[in-house]
Write a protein that holds these residues in place. Structure first.
Motif, PDB file in Angstrom:
ATOM      1  N   LEU A  44       0.811  -1.221   0.000  1.00  0.00           N
ATOM      2  CA  LEU A  44       0.000   0.000   0.000  1.00  0.00           C
ATOM      3  C   LEU A  44       0.843   1.270   0.000  1.00  0.00           C
ATOM      4  O   LEU A  44       0.512   2.246  -0.675  1.00  0.00           O
ATOM      5  CB  LEU A  44      -0.915   0.005   1.231  1.00  0.00           C
ATOM      6  CG  LEU A  44      -1.908   1.157   1.359  1.00  0.00           C
ATOM      7  CD1 LEU A  44      -3.054   0.975   0.373  1.00  0.00           C
ATOM      8  CD2 LEU A  44      -2.447   1.239   2.790  1.00  0.00           C
ATOM      9  N   THR A  45       1.953   1.285   0.745  1.00  0.00           N
ATOM     10  CA  THR A  45       2.732   2.510   0.905  1.00  0.00           C
ATOM     11  C   THR A  45       3.989   2.549   0.036  1.00  0.00           C
ATOM     12  O   THR A  45       4.819   3.442   0.193  1.00  0.00           O
ATOM     13  CB  THR A  45       3.136   2.699   2.376  1.00  0.00           C
ATOM     14  OG1 THR A  45       3.881   1.553   2.819  1.00  0.00           O
ATOM     15  CG2 THR A  45       1.905   2.846   3.260  1.00  0.00           C
ATOM     16  N   VAL A  46       4.138   1.579  -0.868  1.00  0.00           N
ATOM     17  CA  VAL A  46       5.273   1.584  -1.800  1.00  0.00           C
ATOM     18  C   VAL A  46       4.913   2.443  -3.003  1.00  0.00           C
ATOM     19  O   VAL A  46       3.752   2.527  -3.409  1.00  0.00           O
ATOM     20  CB  VAL A  46       5.626   0.150  -2.236  1.00  0.00           C
ATOM     21  CG1 VAL A  46       6.799   0.140  -3.214  1.00  0.00           C
ATOM     22  CG2 VAL A  46       5.943  -0.712  -1.024  1.00  0.00           C
ATOM     23  N   GLY A  53       0.849   0.837  -3.955  1.00  0.00           N
ATOM     24  CA  GLY A  53      -0.342   1.670  -3.890  1.00  0.00           C
ATOM     25  C   GLY A  53      -0.056   3.156  -3.945  1.00  0.00           C
ATOM     26  O   GLY A  53      -0.957   3.949  -4.227  1.00  0.00           O
ATOM     27  N   GLY A  54       1.187   3.556  -3.636  1.00  0.00           N
ATOM     28  CA  GLY A  54       1.555   4.964  -3.686  1.00  0.00           C
ATOM     29  C   GLY A  54       0.892   5.800  -2.608  1.00  0.00           C
ATOM     30  O   GLY A  54       0.871   7.028  -2.704  1.00  0.00           O
ATOM     31  N   LEU A  55       0.370   5.157  -1.571  1.00  0.00           N
ATOM     32  CA  LEU A  55      -0.317   5.885  -0.510  1.00  0.00           C
ATOM     33  C   LEU A  55       0.627   6.063   0.677  1.00  0.00           C
ATOM     34  O   LEU A  55       1.798   5.690   0.619  1.00  0.00           O
ATOM     35  CB  LEU A  55      -1.597   5.152  -0.126  1.00  0.00           C
ATOM     36  CG  LEU A  55      -2.607   5.000  -1.282  1.00  0.00           C
ATOM     37  CD1 LEU A  55      -3.829   4.207  -0.860  1.00  0.00           C
ATOM     38  CD2 LEU A  55      -3.026   6.364  -1.826  1.00  0.00           C
ATOM     39  N   ASN A  56       0.108   6.662   1.743  1.00  0.00           N
ATOM     40  CA  ASN A  56       0.996   6.989   2.850  1.00  0.00           C
ATOM     41  C   ASN A  56       0.492   6.387   4.160  1.00  0.00           C
ATOM     42  O   ASN A  56      -0.405   5.548   4.173  1.00  0.00           O
ATOM     43  CB  ASN A  56       1.159   8.507   2.957  1.00  0.00           C
ATOM     44  CG  ASN A  56      -0.183   9.211   3.079  1.00  0.00           C
ATOM     45  OD1 ASN A  56      -1.086   8.725   3.751  1.00  0.00           O
ATOM     46  ND2 ASN A  56      -0.326  10.359   2.425  1.00  0.00           N
ATOM     47  N   LEU A  57       1.095   6.836   5.238  1.00  0.00           N
ATOM     48  CA  LEU A  57       0.778   6.238   6.523  1.00  0.00           C
ATOM     49  C   LEU A  57      -0.601   6.598   7.049  1.00  0.00           C
ATOM     50  O   LEU A  57      -1.111   5.936   7.950  1.00  0.00           O
ATOM     51  CB  LEU A  57       1.858   6.614   7.543  1.00  0.00           C
ATOM     52  CG  LEU A  57       3.235   6.013   7.239  1.00  0.00           C
ATOM     53  CD1 LEU A  57       4.251   6.462   8.270  1.00  0.00           C
ATOM     54  CD2 LEU A  57       3.178   4.500   7.182  1.00  0.00           C
ATOM     55  N   PHE A  58      -1.217   7.620   6.494  1.00  0.00           N
ATOM     56  CA  PHE A  58      -2.598   7.909   6.870  1.00  0.00           C
ATOM     57  C   PHE A  58      -3.509   6.754   6.447  1.00  0.00           C
ATOM     58  O   PHE A  58      -4.313   6.246   7.220  1.00  0.00           O
ATOM     59  CB  PHE A  58      -3.082   9.212   6.221  1.00  0.00           C
ATOM     60  CG  PHE A  58      -2.339  10.429   6.704  1.00  0.00           C
ATOM     61  CD1 PHE A  58      -2.269  10.740   8.045  1.00  0.00           C
ATOM     62  CD2 PHE A  58      -1.722  11.262   5.792  1.00  0.00           C
ATOM     63  CE1 PHE A  58      -1.592  11.863   8.491  1.00  0.00           C
ATOM     64  CE2 PHE A  58      -1.030  12.394   6.225  1.00  0.00           C
ATOM     65  CZ  PHE A  58      -0.963  12.700   7.574  1.00  0.00           C
ATOM     66  N   GLU A  59      -3.367   6.337   5.175  1.00  0.00           N
ATOM     67  CA  GLU A  59      -4.174   5.222   4.682  1.00  0.00           C
ATOM     68  C   GLU A  59      -3.780   3.909   5.360  1.00  0.00           C
ATOM     69  O   GLU A  59      -4.636   3.061   5.654  1.00  0.00           O
ATOM     70  CB  GLU A  59      -4.024   5.091   3.172  1.00  0.00           C
ATOM     71  CG  GLU A  59      -4.709   6.174   2.364  1.00  0.00           C
ATOM     72  CD  GLU A  59      -3.938   7.473   2.270  1.00  0.00           C
ATOM     73  OE1 GLU A  59      -4.494   8.472   1.771  1.00  0.00           O
ATOM     74  OE2 GLU A  59      -2.771   7.502   2.710  1.00  0.00           O
ATOM     75  N   ALA A 101       6.099  -4.234  -3.113  1.00  0.00           N
ATOM     76  CA  ALA A 101       5.021  -3.582  -3.859  1.00  0.00           C
ATOM     77  C   ALA A 101       4.026  -4.577  -4.414  1.00  0.00           C
ATOM     78  O   ALA A 101       2.809  -4.339  -4.387  1.00  0.00           O
ATOM     79  CB  ALA A 101       5.610  -2.732  -4.995  1.00  0.00           C
ATOM     80  N   VAL A 102       4.518  -5.701  -4.907  1.00  0.00           N
ATOM     81  CA  VAL A 102       3.628  -6.670  -5.545  1.00  0.00           C
ATOM     82  C   VAL A 102       3.108  -7.716  -4.560  1.00  0.00           C
ATOM     83  O   VAL A 102       2.461  -8.678  -4.963  1.00  0.00           O
ATOM     84  CB  VAL A 102       4.324  -7.354  -6.739  1.00  0.00           C
ATOM     85  CG1 VAL A 102       4.688  -6.324  -7.794  1.00  0.00           C
ATOM     86  CG2 VAL A 102       5.565  -8.136  -6.301  1.00  0.00           C
TER      87      VAL A 102
END
Length: 246
Positions: A44-46, A53-59, A101-102
């Motif tokens: 998710l955060t990679v 997912g390109g998201l951050n620690l909020f998600e 990531a995968v």
């Protein structure tokens, strides 16, 4: 598919059906972790250009909170994994980041030395370099997914004998890594929380992630761990606004 839709599917199809068995039989939730990986939630955060997912620690906070409501053990594993991935994203190789990531790699933290109290990142563990091989020695306590993760983010004194500490990416199959047969940690039942021993663990010198700036990175991860509700803590009944946790 959005990460929320993917999470809802994994919760209903994999995590919820096995949650009771995970807790009562203290069985590591391997099927749930595999499902999280397949759904893109381990990555998710990679960065998205690597397939993450390109998201951050909020998600990530939202995901951990929702998973912990259903299965505290899986929530603990995911919480430690996301914190470890913060190190891998900052300092890891392109190849390793791609594996995370995968969804093909589960990592965890091994930062707190056995016998020490306080924040992670103690300096009791040592590193000794001989040529291109480094021998890591020490014992880390309360390691989530001990014996189940694919790698550990391990803190130790620098191999050159300098001040401070260094971070090492230790593969689970590294020679000399030892995990007791019976878990011995304070994590939720089924989370595989235990002590991990290195006496010594042999890794290539290139396994060091970072030395300069390690203290800043540890502070960042400790702050995030404090912000994310630990499995077993009281979890809000309604939707989570992760930004309110920081």
């Amino acid at each position: 598919m959005s990460y929320r839709s993917a999470l809802a599917h994994v919760l209903s199809s994999a995590i919820k059906p096995s949650a009771e068995e995970t807790g009562t039989r203290e069985r590591f939730p391997r099927a749930s972790v595999t499902a999280l990986g397949a759904a893109g939630l381990l990555g998710l955060t990679v960065a998205s250009d690597l397939g993450g997912g390109g998201l951050n620690l909020f998600e990530a906070t939202e995901v951990v909170t929702e998973v912990s409501r259903v299965c505290p053990a899986t929530g603990a594993v995911l919480r430690s994994h996301y914190a470890a991935v913060a190190f891998i994203e900052a300092y890891g190789t392109h190849w390793m980041r791609r594996k995370v990531a995968v969804g093909h790699h589960l990592s965890t933290l091994a930062l707190t030395d056995a016998g020490e109290t306080g924040s992670p990142g103690g300096t009791g563990a040592t590193a000794t370099r001989t040529g291109d091989v480094v021998a890591l020695r020490g014992r880390k306590r309360d390691v989530v997914a001990a014996g189940e993760a694919d790698s550990y983010i391990w803190s130790a004194r620098p191999a050159d004998g300098g001040e401070g500490q260094a971070l090492w990416l230790v593969p689970a199959d590294a020679p000399g890594l030892f995990v007791p047969a019976r878990p011995s940690g304070e994590g939720p039942r089924g989370s595989g929380t235990s002590t991990v021993c290195a006496d010594p663990v042999l890794v290539p010198a290139g396994a060091m992630l970072e030395r300069d700036g390690t203290d800043d990175m540890l502070s960042t991860v400790c702050a995030w761990l404090a912000a994310v509700p630990a499995p077993g803590a009281e979890v809000p009944a309604g939707p989570v606004d992760a930004r309110a946790l920081t």
